[in-house]
Design an enzyme around this catalytic site. Structure first.
Site, mmCIF file in Angstrom:
data_model
loop_
_atom_site.group_PDB
_atom_site.id
_atom_site.type_symbol
_atom_site.label_atom_id
_atom_site.label_comp_id
_atom_site.label_asym_id
_atom_site.label_seq_id
_atom_site.Cartn_x
_atom_site.Cartn_y
_atom_site.Cartn_z
ATOM 1 N N TYR A 36 44.139 35.643 45.129
ATOM 2 C CA TYR A 36 44.308 36.989 45.989
ATOM 3 C C TYR A 36 43.944 36.941 47.228
ATOM 4 O O TYR A 36 44.059 38.054 47.800
ATOM 5 C CB TYR A 36 43.167 38.055 44.993
ATOM 6 C CG TYR A 36 43.435 38.314 43.774
ATOM 7 C CD1 TYR A 36 44.650 37.865 42.815
ATOM 8 C CD2 TYR A 36 42.438 39.281 43.175
ATOM 9 C CE1 TYR A 36 44.770 38.267 41.486
ATOM 10 C CE2 TYR A 36 42.500 39.507 41.447
ATOM 11 C CZ TYR A 36 43.815 39.270 41.056
ATOM 12 O OH TYR A 36 44.181 39.256 39.554
ATOM 13 N N HIS A 94 44.077 31.770 35.127
ATOM 14 C CA HIS A 94 44.545 32.967 35.370
ATOM 15 C C HIS A 94 45.932 33.262 34.482
ATOM 16 O O HIS A 94 46.181 34.200 34.178
ATOM 17 C CB HIS A 94 45.060 32.837 36.863
ATOM 18 C CG HIS A 94 45.325 34.195 37.709
ATOM 19 N ND1 HIS A 94 45.326 34.397 38.894
ATOM 20 C CD2 HIS A 94 45.774 35.223 36.932
ATOM 21 C CE1 HIS A 94 45.368 35.624 39.236
ATOM 22 N NE2 HIS A 94 45.791 36.395 38.060
HETATM 23 P P1 NAP Z 1 45.519 49.330 38.084
HETATM 24 O O1 NAP Z 1 43.979 49.269 38.180
HETATM 25 O O2 NAP Z 1 46.043 49.927 36.841
HETATM 26 O O3 NAP Z 1 46.169 50.456 39.262
HETATM 27 C C1 NAP Z 1 45.924 50.372 40.579
HETATM 28 C C2 NAP Z 1 46.686 51.416 41.355
HETATM 29 O O4 NAP Z 1 46.231 52.658 40.713
HETATM 30 C C3 NAP Z 1 46.266 51.177 42.932
HETATM 31 O O5 NAP Z 1 47.470 51.735 43.511
HETATM 32 C C4 NAP Z 1 45.363 52.696 43.071
HETATM 33 O O6 NAP Z 1 45.407 53.146 44.381
HETATM 34 C C5 NAP Z 1 45.771 53.490 41.987
HETATM 35 N N1 NAP Z 1 44.651 54.101 41.584
HETATM 36 C C6 NAP Z 1 43.228 53.689 41.194
HETATM 37 N N2 NAP Z 1 42.357 54.576 40.775
HETATM 38 C C7 NAP Z 1 43.425 55.856 40.648
HETATM 39 C C8 NAP Z 1 43.113 57.074 39.976
HETATM 40 N N3 NAP Z 1 41.821 57.515 39.467
HETATM 41 N N4 NAP Z 1 44.039 58.072 40.269
HETATM 42 C C9 NAP Z 1 45.280 57.607 40.655
HETATM 43 N N5 NAP Z 1 45.626 56.407 41.319
HETATM 44 C C10 NAP Z 1 44.553 55.548 41.246
HETATM 45 O O7 NAP Z 1 46.203 48.159 38.349
HETATM 46 P P2 NAP Z 1 46.074 46.645 38.821
HETATM 47 O O8 NAP Z 1 45.673 46.393 40.273
HETATM 48 O O9 NAP Z 1 47.509 45.849 38.690
HETATM 49 O O10 NAP Z 1 44.880 46.180 37.900
HETATM 50 C C11 NAP Z 1 43.634 46.001 38.210
HETATM 51 C C12 NAP Z 1 43.112 44.773 38.448
HETATM 52 O O11 NAP Z 1 43.327 43.799 37.238
HETATM 53 C C13 NAP Z 1 43.658 43.932 39.481
HETATM 54 O O12 NAP Z 1 43.198 44.369 40.859
HETATM 55 C C14 NAP Z 1 43.335 42.491 39.301
HETATM 56 O O13 NAP Z 1 41.980 42.438 39.811
HETATM 57 C C15 NAP Z 1 43.539 42.481 37.701
HETATM 58 N N6 NAP Z 1 44.642 42.097 37.341
HETATM 59 C C16 NAP Z 1 44.855 40.762 36.951
HETATM 60 C C17 NAP Z 1 46.056 40.311 36.483
HETATM 61 C C18 NAP Z 1 46.217 38.931 35.814
HETATM 62 O O14 NAP Z 1 47.232 38.490 35.877
HETATM 63 N N7 NAP Z 1 44.819 38.653 35.324
HETATM 64 C C19 NAP Z 1 47.200 40.955 36.812
HETATM 65 C C20 NAP Z 1 47.118 41.987 37.270
HETATM 66 C C21 NAP Z 1 45.810 42.726 37.787
HETATM 67 P P3 NAP Z 1 44.406 53.105 45.620
HETATM 68 O O15 NAP Z 1 44.211 51.328 45.682
HETATM 69 O O16 NAP Z 1 45.279 53.436 46.750
HETATM 70 O O17 NAP Z 1 42.966 53.548 45.353
#
Ligand code: NAP
Length: 262
Positions: A36, A94
């Protein structure tokens, strides 16, 4: 049961600010990865915070290119240096791709745990078959499997498998609000209205009902707070049944190399 995801928060200042704000709000589980490009900022935010390091659950991940035995050890050492810590609470594989080889990779993870450098061993993006093999082979317990999970991808088969006594692996939900897509779903809108909440909060509350730790990523203060306040949303059985009955399926993270695409 609710952490902060940090994928795509790459700008140093923004990441320090976001993680610092989350810690002030009450978040205690921070999820990062060597891939990241923000471990230095996450580490600085934790170090600068008034919250004791011991009270923060810090998780990071080893990239697929670094999963042979020697590379796991050097990659973990590099992560510790960037994070400015001598211990991480949870270290994940990962993706089970690239250099991943069950025995070789997990032997290195077990060594890190035996040496007291990591608290728990995690895997991520593992299917039931891969998880079954990992649990069987690993000399140390597999604590968690981090996978995409939300009401449009309920991971029912994995949930059932993980709950078995001889498996006992926790699920950690990434993309737990489907990057915002949950707001389009009628059933989630209806449950949200009933609780004077938002569909995003309902999605996080539903994961909590399933005993799954969710790690939504947010950078805006409003989103961080809204997600944190999902802890006040108490779903009843009827709500959970309604959400479980959603038939639409959507997977956000779906690269060709993913094990479910092989
Ligand atoms: P997510 O958490 O489902 O969504 C994040 C997005 O939603 C961002 O654009 C954020 O905007 C927005 N958001 C957050 N809270 C909100 C709310 N209450 N209302 C409306 N929009 C909202 O998706 P993700 O980032 O893919 O997943 C979360 C975490 O999981 C990642 O950051 C990472 O740490 C981990 N991850 C791991 C893998 C893996 O392969 N292990 C893959 C993907 C993700 P803003 O930033 O503008 O607030």
């Amino acid at each position: 049961m609710l952490g902060l995801g940090t994928y795509q928060i790459e700008a140093y200042d923004e990441c320090v600010e976001t993680v610092g704000q989350a810690l002030r709000m009450g978040y205690r589980h921070i999820d990062t990865a060597e891939g990241y490009d923000n471990e230095d900022a996450v580490g600085d935010a934790v170090a600068d915070s008034d919250v004791d390091r011991d009270d923060v659950f810090l998780a990071t991940k080893v990239s697929p290119d670094n999963l042979d035995y020697d590379h796991v050890l050097t990659s973990a050492a590099d992560s510790f240096e960037r994070l400015g810590v001598d211990f991480v609470d949870l270290l994940y594989v990962h993706w089970p791709t690239g250099e991943y080889e069950t025995t070789d990779t997990l032997e290195a993870f077990a060594e890190l745990r035996e040496e007291g450098l990591i608290g728990e061993i995690g895997v991520s993006n593992f299917t039931v078959d891969l998880l079954e093999e990992a649990v069987e082979v690993s000399e140390e317990p597999i604590f968690a499997n981090q996978v995409e999970m939300h009401p449009l991808l309920p991971q029912t088969e994995l949930q059932q498998f993980c709950a078995q006594d001889d498996v006992d692996v926790e699920l950690v939900a990434y993309s737990p609000i489907a990057r915002g897509d949950v707001s389009d779903v009628d059933e989630l809108q209806a449950v949200a209205e009933k609780h004077d909440a938002t569909p995003q909060q309902v999605s996080l509350a539903w994961l909590r009902e399933k005993e799954v730790t969710a790690i939504p990523k947010a950078t805006s203060e409003d989103h961080l707070r809204e997600n944190w306040l999902s802890l006040d949303v108490e779903l009843d059985d009827e709500d959970v049944e309604k959400i479980d009955s959603i038939e639409e399926r959507r997977r956000i993270v779906d690269p060709d190399k993913a094990p479910w695409n092989q």
